[in-house]
Motif scaffolding. Structure first.
Motif, PDB file in Angstrom:
ATOM      1  N   MET A   1       0.838  -1.183   0.000  1.00 44.41           N
ATOM      2  CA  MET A   1       0.000   0.000   0.000  1.00 44.41           C
ATOM      3  C   MET A   1       0.882   1.244   0.000  1.00 44.41           C
ATOM      4  SD  MET A   1      -2.994  -1.026   2.694  1.00 44.41           S
ATOM      5  CE  MET A   1      -3.837   0.501   2.443  1.00 44.41           C
ATOM      6  N   VAL A   2       0.390   2.288  -0.625  1.00 42.79           N
ATOM      7  CA  VAL A   2       1.124   3.547  -0.624  1.00 42.79           C
ATOM      8  C   VAL A   2       1.050   4.179   0.753  1.00 42.79           C
ATOM      9  CG1 VAL A   2       1.249   5.853  -1.598  1.00 42.79           C
ATOM     10  CG2 VAL A   2       0.737   3.910  -3.074  1.00 42.79           C
ATOM     11  N   TYR A   3      -0.138   4.188   1.333  1.00 40.86           N
ATOM     12  CA  TYR A   3      -0.322   4.725   2.675  1.00 40.86           C
ATOM     13  C   TYR A   3      -0.827   3.603   3.568  1.00 40.86           C
ATOM     14  CZ  TYR A   3      -0.185   9.143   0.200  1.00 40.86           C
ATOM     15  OH  TYR A   3       0.193  10.185  -0.575  1.00 40.86           O
ATOM     16  N   ASP A   4      -0.008   3.175   4.490  1.00 43.29           N
ATOM     17  CA  ASP A   4      -0.436   2.168   5.435  1.00 43.29           C
ATOM     18  C   ASP A   4      -0.294   2.756   6.824  1.00 43.29           C
ATOM     19  OD1 ASP A   4      -1.470  -0.188   6.362  1.00 43.29           O
ATOM     20  OD2 ASP A   4       0.066  -1.452   5.468  1.00 43.29           O
ATOM     21  N   THR A   5      -0.898   2.127   7.787  1.00 44.20           N
ATOM     22  CA  THR A   5      -0.889   2.637   9.152  1.00 44.20           C
ATOM     23  C   THR A   5      -0.293   1.603  10.096  1.00 44.20           C
ATOM     24  OG1 THR A   5      -3.122   1.776   9.523  1.00 44.20           O
ATOM     25  CG2 THR A   5      -2.946   4.043   8.744  1.00 44.20           C
ATOM     26  N   LEU A   6       0.120   2.079  11.259  1.00 46.83           N
ATOM     27  CA  LEU A   6       0.636   1.165  12.264  1.00 46.83           C
ATOM     28  C   LEU A   6      -0.446   0.199  12.705  1.00 46.83           C
ATOM     29  CD1 LEU A   6       2.695   3.618  14.472  1.00 46.83           C
ATOM     30  CD2 LEU A   6       3.571   1.913  12.879  1.00 46.83           C
ATOM     31  N   SER A   7      -1.663   0.720  12.802  1.00 49.65           N
ATOM     32  CA  SER A   7      -2.788  -0.109  13.243  1.00 49.65           C
ATOM     33  C   SER A   7      -4.062   0.438  12.639  1.00 49.65           C
ATOM     34  CB  SER A   7      -2.890  -0.082  14.768  1.00 49.65           C
ATOM     35  OG  SER A   7      -3.216   1.228  15.198  1.00 49.65           O
ATOM     36  N   SER A   8      -5.115  -0.319  12.795  1.00 49.84           N
ATOM     37  CA  SER A   8      -6.448   0.142  12.409  1.00 49.84           C
ATOM     38  C   SER A   8      -7.419  -0.324  13.498  1.00 49.84           C
ATOM     39  CB  SER A   8      -6.851  -0.423  11.046  1.00 49.84           C
ATOM     40  OG  SER A   8      -6.871  -1.830  11.078  1.00 49.84           O
ATOM     41  N   VAL A   9      -8.638   0.135  13.418  1.00 47.38           N
ATOM     42  CA  VAL A   9      -9.666  -0.253  14.384  1.00 47.38           C
ATOM     43  C   VAL A   9     -10.753  -0.999  13.627  1.00 47.38           C
ATOM     44  CG1 VAL A   9     -11.329   0.615  16.077  1.00 47.38           C
ATOM     45  CG2 VAL A   9      -9.134   1.766  15.802  1.00 47.38           C
ATOM     46  N   ASP A  10     -11.113  -2.183  14.115  1.00 48.44           N
ATOM     47  CA  ASP A  10     -12.128  -2.973  13.426  1.00 48.44           C
ATOM     48  C   ASP A  10     -13.537  -2.510  13.795  1.00 48.44           C
ATOM     49  OD1 ASP A  10     -12.783  -4.135  15.899  1.00 48.44           O
ATOM     50  OD2 ASP A  10     -11.830  -6.055  15.433  1.00 48.44           O
ATOM     51  N   SER A  11     -14.538  -3.164  13.273  1.00 49.14           N
ATOM     52  CA  SER A  11     -15.930  -2.768  13.485  1.00 49.14           C
ATOM     53  C   SER A  11     -16.379  -2.903  14.939  1.00 49.14           C
ATOM     54  CB  SER A  11     -16.860  -3.582  12.581  1.00 49.14           C
ATOM     55  OG  SER A  11     -16.747  -4.961  12.904  1.00 49.14           O
ATOM     56  N   LYS A  12     -15.613  -3.639  15.738  1.00 54.64           N
ATOM     57  CA  LYS A  12     -15.933  -3.804  17.158  1.00 54.64           C
ATOM     58  C   LYS A  12     -15.127  -2.861  18.048  1.00 54.64           C
ATOM     59  CE  LYS A  12     -17.128  -8.596  16.476  1.00 54.64           C
ATOM     60  NZ  LYS A  12     -16.785  -9.987  16.741  1.00 54.64           N
ATOM     61  N   GLY A  13     -14.353  -1.953  17.414  1.00 59.29           N
ATOM     62  CA  GLY A  13     -13.563  -0.992  18.165  1.00 59.29           C
ATOM     63  C   GLY A  13     -12.258  -1.543  18.697  1.00 59.29           C
ATOM     64  N   GLN A  14     -11.849  -2.720  18.221  1.00 56.61           N
ATOM     65  CA  GLN A  14     -10.605  -3.344  18.656  1.00 56.61           C
ATOM     66  C   GLN A  14      -9.452  -2.890  17.760  1.00 56.61           C
ATOM     67  OE1 GLN A  14     -10.436  -5.468  21.426  1.00 56.61           O
ATOM     68  NE2 GLN A  14     -12.497  -4.652  21.641  1.00 56.61           N
ATOM     69  N   VAL A  15      -8.321  -2.543  18.370  1.00 57.39           N
ATOM     70  CA  VAL A  15      -7.138  -2.149  17.618  1.00 57.39           C
ATOM     71  C   VAL A  15      -6.532  -3.395  16.979  1.00 57.39           C
ATOM     72  CG1 VAL A  15      -4.827  -1.152  17.772  1.00 57.39           C
ATOM     73  CG2 VAL A  15      -6.702  -0.192  19.138  1.00 57.39           C
ATOM     74  N   LYS A  16      -6.270  -3.306  15.677  1.00 60.81           N
ATOM     75  CA  LYS A  16      -5.677  -4.408  14.922  1.00 60.81           C
ATOM     76  C   LYS A  16      -4.350  -3.948  14.315  1.00 60.81           C
ATOM     77  CE  LYS A  16      -9.080  -7.162  15.594  1.00 60.81           C
ATOM     78  NZ  LYS A  16      -8.942  -8.328  16.411  1.00 60.81           N
ATOM     79  N   PRO A  17      -3.250  -4.650  14.603  1.00 58.50           N
ATOM     80  CA  PRO A  17      -1.949  -4.279  14.039  1.00 58.50           C
ATOM     81  C   PRO A  17      -1.943  -4.378  12.515  1.00 58.50           C
ATOM     82  CG  PRO A  17      -1.706  -5.870  15.818  1.00 58.50           C
ATOM     83  CD  PRO A  17      -3.167  -5.790  15.497  1.00 58.50           C
ATOM     84  N   ARG A  18      -1.213  -3.467  11.879  1.00 59.92           N
ATOM     85  CA  ARG A  18      -0.991  -3.523  10.433  1.00 59.92           C
ATOM     86  C   ARG A  18       0.513  -3.568  10.166  1.00 59.92           C
ATOM     87  NH1 ARG A  18      -5.390  -2.451   7.076  1.00 59.92           N
ATOM     88  NH2 ARG A  18      -3.952  -1.647   5.538  1.00 59.92           N
ATOM     89  N   LEU A  19       1.206  -2.459  10.395  1.00 59.55           N
ATOM     90  CA  LEU A  19       2.659  -2.457  10.259  1.00 59.55           C
ATOM     91  C   LEU A  19       3.338  -2.968  11.528  1.00 59.55           C
ATOM     92  CD1 LEU A  19       3.221   0.986   8.492  1.00 59.55           C
ATOM     93  CD2 LEU A  19       3.161  -1.283   7.456  1.00 59.55           C
ATOM     94  N   ILE A  20       2.560  -3.127  12.577  1.00 56.71           N
ATOM     95  CA  ILE A  20       3.075  -3.579  13.861  1.00 56.71           C
ATOM     96  C   ILE A  20       3.020  -5.100  13.933  1.00 56.71           C
ATOM     97  CG2 ILE A  20       2.618  -3.575  16.344  1.00 56.71           C
ATOM     98  CD1 ILE A  20       1.414  -0.801  15.973  1.00 56.71           C
ATOM     99  N   ASP A  21       4.074  -5.680  14.490  1.00 57.59           N
ATOM    100  CA  ASP A  21       4.094  -7.119  14.730  1.00 57.59           C
ATOM    101  C   ASP A  21       3.443  -7.419  16.079  1.00 57.59           C
ATOM    102  OD1 ASP A  21       4.708  -9.841  14.446  1.00 57.59           O
ATOM    103  OD2 ASP A  21       6.633  -9.585  15.423  1.00 57.59           O
TER     104      ASP A  21
END
Length: 69
Positions: A1-21
């Motif tokens: 992706m051109v723009y990625d994030t460290l994390s995102s938030v799912d539909s339940k409000g839970q933080v989900k890692p993206r660039l984070i292990d």
């Protein structure tokens, strides 16, 4: 992706890692530590370093107080 994030938030409000292990939330609920996934690269193939993320977080965090990190 051109723009990625460290994390995102799912539909339940839970933080989900993206660039984070992995990440840890401290007892104060204000402090996180995290480790980046191995092998992250910029668009030109250069390695993405933790220092790059720190600079981006400082720049972005000053503008968006709603960020989960």
């Amino acid at each position: 992706m051109v723009y990625d994030t460290l994390s995102s938030v799912d539909s339940k409000g839970q933080v989900k890692p993206r660039l984070i292990d992995t990440f840890t939330l401290f007892a104060d609920k204000k402090t996180y530590t995290f480790t980046l996934r191995q092998g992250l690269k910029w668009h030109d193939g250069a390695p993405s370093r933790p220092a790059d993320c720190v600079a981006s977080i400082k720049r972005w965090g000053a503008k968006d107080v709603s960020a989960p990190w």
